[in-house]
Structures are given as C-alpha cells and as structure tokens.
Write an enzyme that holds these catalytic residues in place. Structure first.
Site, PDB file in Angstrom:
ATOM      1  N   ASN A   9       0.822  -1.113   0.232  1.00 22.75           N
ATOM      2  CA  ASN A   9      -0.048  -0.084   0.103  1.00 22.75           C
ATOM      3  C   ASN A   9       0.870   1.323  -0.196  1.00 22.75           C
ATOM      4  O   ASN A   9       1.489   1.552   0.954  1.00 22.75           O
ATOM      5  CB  ASN A   9      -0.920   0.151   1.306  1.00 22.75           C
ATOM      6  CG  ASN A   9      -1.706   1.151   1.307  1.00 22.75           C
ATOM      7  OD1 ASN A   9      -1.853   2.043   0.526  1.00 22.75           O
ATOM      8  ND2 ASN A   9      -2.348   1.454   2.407  1.00 22.75           N
ATOM      9  N   TRP A  10       0.924   1.924  -1.111  1.00 22.85           N
ATOM     10  CA  TRP A  10       1.940   3.127  -1.352  1.00 22.85           C
ATOM     11  C   TRP A  10       1.543   4.295  -0.692  1.00 22.85           C
ATOM     12  O   TRP A  10       1.873   5.415  -0.663  1.00 22.85           O
ATOM     13  CB  TRP A  10       2.133   3.062  -2.760  1.00 22.85           C
ATOM     14  CG  TRP A  10       3.139   2.596  -3.314  1.00 22.85           C
ATOM     15  CD1 TRP A  10       3.559   1.172  -3.097  1.00 22.85           C
ATOM     16  CD2 TRP A  10       3.887   2.538  -4.439  1.00 22.85           C
ATOM     17  NE1 TRP A  10       4.315   0.542  -3.960  1.00 22.85           N
ATOM     18  CE2 TRP A  10       4.508   1.256  -5.061  1.00 22.85           C
ATOM     19  CE3 TRP A  10       3.712   3.528  -5.472  1.00 22.85           C
ATOM     20  CZ2 TRP A  10       5.373   1.272  -5.955  1.00 22.85           C
ATOM     21  CZ3 TRP A  10       4.735   3.603  -6.673  1.00 22.85           C
ATOM     22  CH2 TRP A  10       5.367   2.201  -6.856  1.00 22.85           C
ATOM     23  N   LYS A  11       0.032   4.201  -0.452  1.00 28.13           N
ATOM     24  CA  LYS A  11      -0.529   5.658   0.189  1.00 28.13           C
ATOM     25  C   LYS A  11      -0.329   6.597  -0.900  1.00 28.13           C
ATOM     26  O   LYS A  11      -0.359   6.382  -1.984  1.00 28.13           O
ATOM     27  CB  LYS A  11      -0.070   5.588   1.768  1.00 28.13           C
ATOM     28  CG  LYS A  11      -0.178   4.373   2.546  1.00 28.13           C
ATOM     29  CD  LYS A  11       0.075   4.748   3.910  1.00 28.13           C
ATOM     30  CE  LYS A  11      -0.014   3.366   4.710  1.00 28.13           C
ATOM     31  NZ  LYS A  11      -0.052   3.673   6.159  1.00 28.13           N
ATOM     32  N   HIS A  96      -9.515   2.024   5.378  1.00 27.29           N
ATOM     33  CA  HIS A  96      -8.488   2.192   5.999  1.00 27.29           C
ATOM     34  C   HIS A  96      -8.418   2.958   7.085  1.00 27.29           C
ATOM     35  O   HIS A  96      -9.216   4.217   6.748  1.00 27.29           O
ATOM     36  CB  HIS A  96      -7.309   2.394   5.041  1.00 27.29           C
ATOM     37  CG  HIS A  96      -5.887   2.383   5.544  1.00 27.29           C
ATOM     38  ND1 HIS A  96      -5.262   3.503   6.354  1.00 27.29           N
ATOM     39  CD2 HIS A  96      -4.710   1.441   5.207  1.00 27.29           C
ATOM     40  CE1 HIS A  96      -4.061   2.991   6.504  1.00 27.29           C
ATOM     41  NE2 HIS A  96      -3.959   1.812   5.913  1.00 27.29           N
ATOM     42  N   GLU A  98      -6.690   5.520   7.788  1.00 28.41           N
ATOM     43  CA  GLU A  98      -6.150   6.913   7.424  1.00 28.41           C
ATOM     44  C   GLU A  98      -7.683   7.627   6.592  1.00 28.41           C
ATOM     45  O   GLU A  98      -7.795   8.806   6.652  1.00 28.41           O
ATOM     46  CB  GLU A  98      -5.174   6.925   6.403  1.00 28.41           C
ATOM     47  CG  GLU A  98      -3.642   6.540   7.132  1.00 28.41           C
ATOM     48  CD  GLU A  98      -2.497   5.709   6.608  1.00 28.41           C
ATOM     49  OE1 GLU A  98      -2.928   5.780   5.379  1.00 28.41           O
ATOM     50  OE2 GLU A  98      -1.745   5.392   7.298  1.00 28.41           O
ATOM     51  N   GLU A 168      -5.408  -4.074  10.952  1.00 27.38           N
ATOM     52  CA  GLU A 168      -4.364  -3.155  11.135  1.00 27.38           C
ATOM     53  C   GLU A 168      -4.584  -2.338  12.254  1.00 27.38           C
ATOM     54  O   GLU A 168      -5.458  -1.263  12.130  1.00 27.38           O
ATOM     55  CB  GLU A 168      -4.577  -2.200   9.728  1.00 27.38           C
ATOM     56  CG  GLU A 168      -4.353  -2.770   8.778  1.00 27.38           C
ATOM     57  CD  GLU A 168      -3.493  -1.919   7.544  1.00 27.38           C
ATOM     58  OE1 GLU A 168      -2.869  -2.332   6.873  1.00 27.38           O
ATOM     59  OE2 GLU A 168      -4.022  -0.887   7.257  1.00 27.38           O
ATOM     60  N   GLY A 174       2.586   2.912  11.127  1.00 26.18           N
ATOM     61  CA  GLY A 174       3.796   3.995  10.845  1.00 26.18           C
ATOM     62  C   GLY A 174       4.326   4.246  12.223  1.00 26.18           C
ATOM     63  O   GLY A 174       5.066   5.285  12.283  1.00 26.18           O
ATOM     64  N   SER A 213       3.326  -1.511  10.429  1.00 27.71           N
ATOM     65  CA  SER A 213       4.896  -1.533  10.640  1.00 27.71           C
ATOM     66  C   SER A 213       5.636  -3.137  10.237  1.00 27.71           C
ATOM     67  O   SER A 213       6.343  -3.598  10.997  1.00 27.71           O
ATOM     68  CB  SER A 213       5.199  -1.253  12.332  1.00 27.71           C
ATOM     69  OG  SER A 213       4.735   0.200  12.343  1.00 27.71           O
TER      70      SER A 213
HETATM   71  P1  13P Z   1       3.263   0.851   7.653  1.00 32.24           P
HETATM   72  O1  13P Z   1       3.721  -0.266   7.179  1.00 32.24           O
HETATM   73  O2  13P Z   1       3.908   2.128   7.412  1.00 32.24           O
HETATM   74  O3  13P Z   1       3.012   0.788   8.931  1.00 32.24           O
HETATM   75  O4  13P Z   1       1.396   0.932   7.078  1.00 32.24           O
HETATM   76  C1  13P Z   1       0.599   0.019   7.269  1.00 32.24           C
HETATM   77  C2  13P Z   1      -0.658   0.282   6.382  1.00 32.24           C
HETATM   78  O5  13P Z   1      -0.989   1.322   6.735  1.00 32.24           O
HETATM   79  C3  13P Z   1      -0.930  -0.500   5.311  1.00 32.24           C
HETATM   80  O6  13P Z   1      -2.204  -0.396   4.951  1.00 32.24           O
END
Ligand code: 13P
Length: 253
Positions: A9-11, A96, A98, A168, A174, A213
């Site tokens: 997931n590159w966001k 998600h 976010e 998650e 993060g 993470s």
């Molecule tokens: P990180 O791997 O940067 O913690 O992010 C996880 C995530 O949100 C995957 O969707």
C-alpha cells in the site's frame, strides 16, 4: 498450501521515477522471486494502468486505494468501480484507518463502498483495527465486531465470501511498533471465527492479512502464524530492495 498474499500500500507516495523503477525491477525479478507469492500492488490510482501496461505478462494484481459508491454523475473528484475495473485493478482497499480519520469515513459509508465493490466483481480488502486507547480499555473486540457488523447489515450473510480482511491496529501503523505475532494470530482467529459465525457458513472463503509496521525484521515471525494469510505493507513497500526482501522471506515459509 496457499501462497502468502503480499500487498504493497503506497498510500499518497511515489512518482513516475519510483513507478518506472518498480516496473523495471519487477519485470526482471518476477520469474525468480514473485511467483511463490500473490503480490498485489496498490500505488496511487493514476499509476495503475501505466504499471499494468508495462508488466502485462506478469500475474501481478493491482488494488485501488479508494472508490466512490456512486457509479456516475455529478460527484466531482470521485472514481467509480467501473473505472477501476476498466484500468485493470482487481482489488480495492476499503476502511483504511487513514481514510476513517482524515476523510471521515464511517462504518456505514465503508459498508456502502464494500457493497458496490462486491457487486461489481472487484475484491474488497477491508481494513479494521482499534486505536491505542481502545486497546488499553479492552475494547479491541468490540471495535472490530462493530466494523464487521455494518458490512453484514448492508451486504448480507455472504458479504465476506472471497474477500480479504486486514487487521491493522492503528497504534501499529507507521510507528515501528508492530503487534506481536501472538497478538496478531489471536486477533485474526477472533475475526475469522466471528465472520464464520455471522455468515452461518463454515465453508465461507476469505483471507486474513495483518498490517502495521511490517518490516524485513518481523515479517518472518508474522507470516508463519496459523491465521495469517498475508500482510499489508505501507512504508516498507516503497523501497524496492526492502519489498523484494520481504517477498523472499515470506515465500520461504
Ligand atoms: P506501515 O507499514 O507504514 O505501518 O503502514 C501499514 C498500512 O497502513 C498498510 O495499509
């Protein structure tokens, strides 16, 4: 045995330079390393078609990071399931944390998106998880079931058939502070049993992911857990060398 499902997931990250680097490297490494896993890449939506075009003979799948539940019309800035289908993505990441936090998506909205993803033959990757405070207050299972229940309510008993569910925990995203493999396994087992119970169908097929993470240091211990079918990797998937290393490690299990 099921191949590990590795989702990048590159966001809101990356650019043409990164995209071209991934295309070149994956084309080169696919035969040797990628075939032992199911790899799904989720770059920002506008890069999907381009990546797909230049990796056209590879069995690599793509996921959109969002969708609107409307199909067409006056919805400025939105993208529909039809459009996502047209550019060749197969999955959509939904729920998600976010998007829940920054874009105010609640369980009802996510369930509507889930519904239209499924009826248009795309596969939802539903993210669920609790905050640190909720965890400390012992509310994890309560939060997870609420997030799941809305999907059942809007999409019916078969809602989760042929879908992916990613646990998650928000406190792990993060932060470098991943959930322990034991906690991941236990929580995924809870989610799995709950979905089977609510579906009233022990034959229902869905896949369980962990995200938060995930790194080259911890992926080995996470991926070998009984209830883990794969991982959802955020920042660790942006560095190709890292990403490839994680694919290599997980395929050795
Ligand atoms: P990180 O791997 O940067 O913690 O992010 C996880 C995530 O949100 C995957 O969707």
């Amino acid at each position: 045995m099921l191949k590990p499902i590795i989702i990048a997931n590159w966001k809101l990250n990356g650019n043409k330079v990164l995209v071209n680097k991934f295309i070149k490297k994956i084309n080169n490494d696919y035969e040797k390393y990628f075939k032992k896993s199911t790899v799904i890449i989720s770059p920002p939506m506008i890069y999907i078609e381009y990546m797909k075009k230049f990796m056209k003979n590879l069995k690599l799948s793509f996921a959109a990071q969002n969708v609107d539940y409307n199909y067409q019309g006056a919805f400025t800035g939105e993208i529909s399931t039809y459009m996502i289908q047209e550019i060749g993505a197969k999955y959509i990441i939904l729920g998600h944390s976010e998007r829940r936090k920054h874009h105010f998506e609640n369980n009802s909205l996510i369930a509507k998106k889930f519904y239209c993803t499924k009826i248009n033959n795309l596969i939802p990757i539903l993210c669920i998880g609790e905050t640190e405070n909720e965890k400390k207050s012992g509310l994890t299972e309560n939060i997870l079931t609420k997030q799941i229940d809305k999907i059942f309510l809007i999409c019916g008993k078969n809602a989760f058939h042929n879908t992916l569910i990613a646990y998650e925990p928000i406190w792990a995203i993060g932060t470098g502070n991943n959930a322990s493999p034991i906690l991941i396994n236990r929580t995924l087992k809870f989610i799995k049993n709950y979905i089977i119970f609510k579906s009233e169908n022990t034959d229902i097929k869905f896949y369980m992911q962990y995200g938060g993470s995930v790194s080259t240091e911890n992926i080995k211990d996470i991926i070998c857990q009984k209830n883990v079918d794969g991982v959802l990797i955020g920042s660790g998937s942006l560095n190709y060398k890292n990403f490839l290393e994680m694919i290599k490690i997980s395929s050795k299990n």
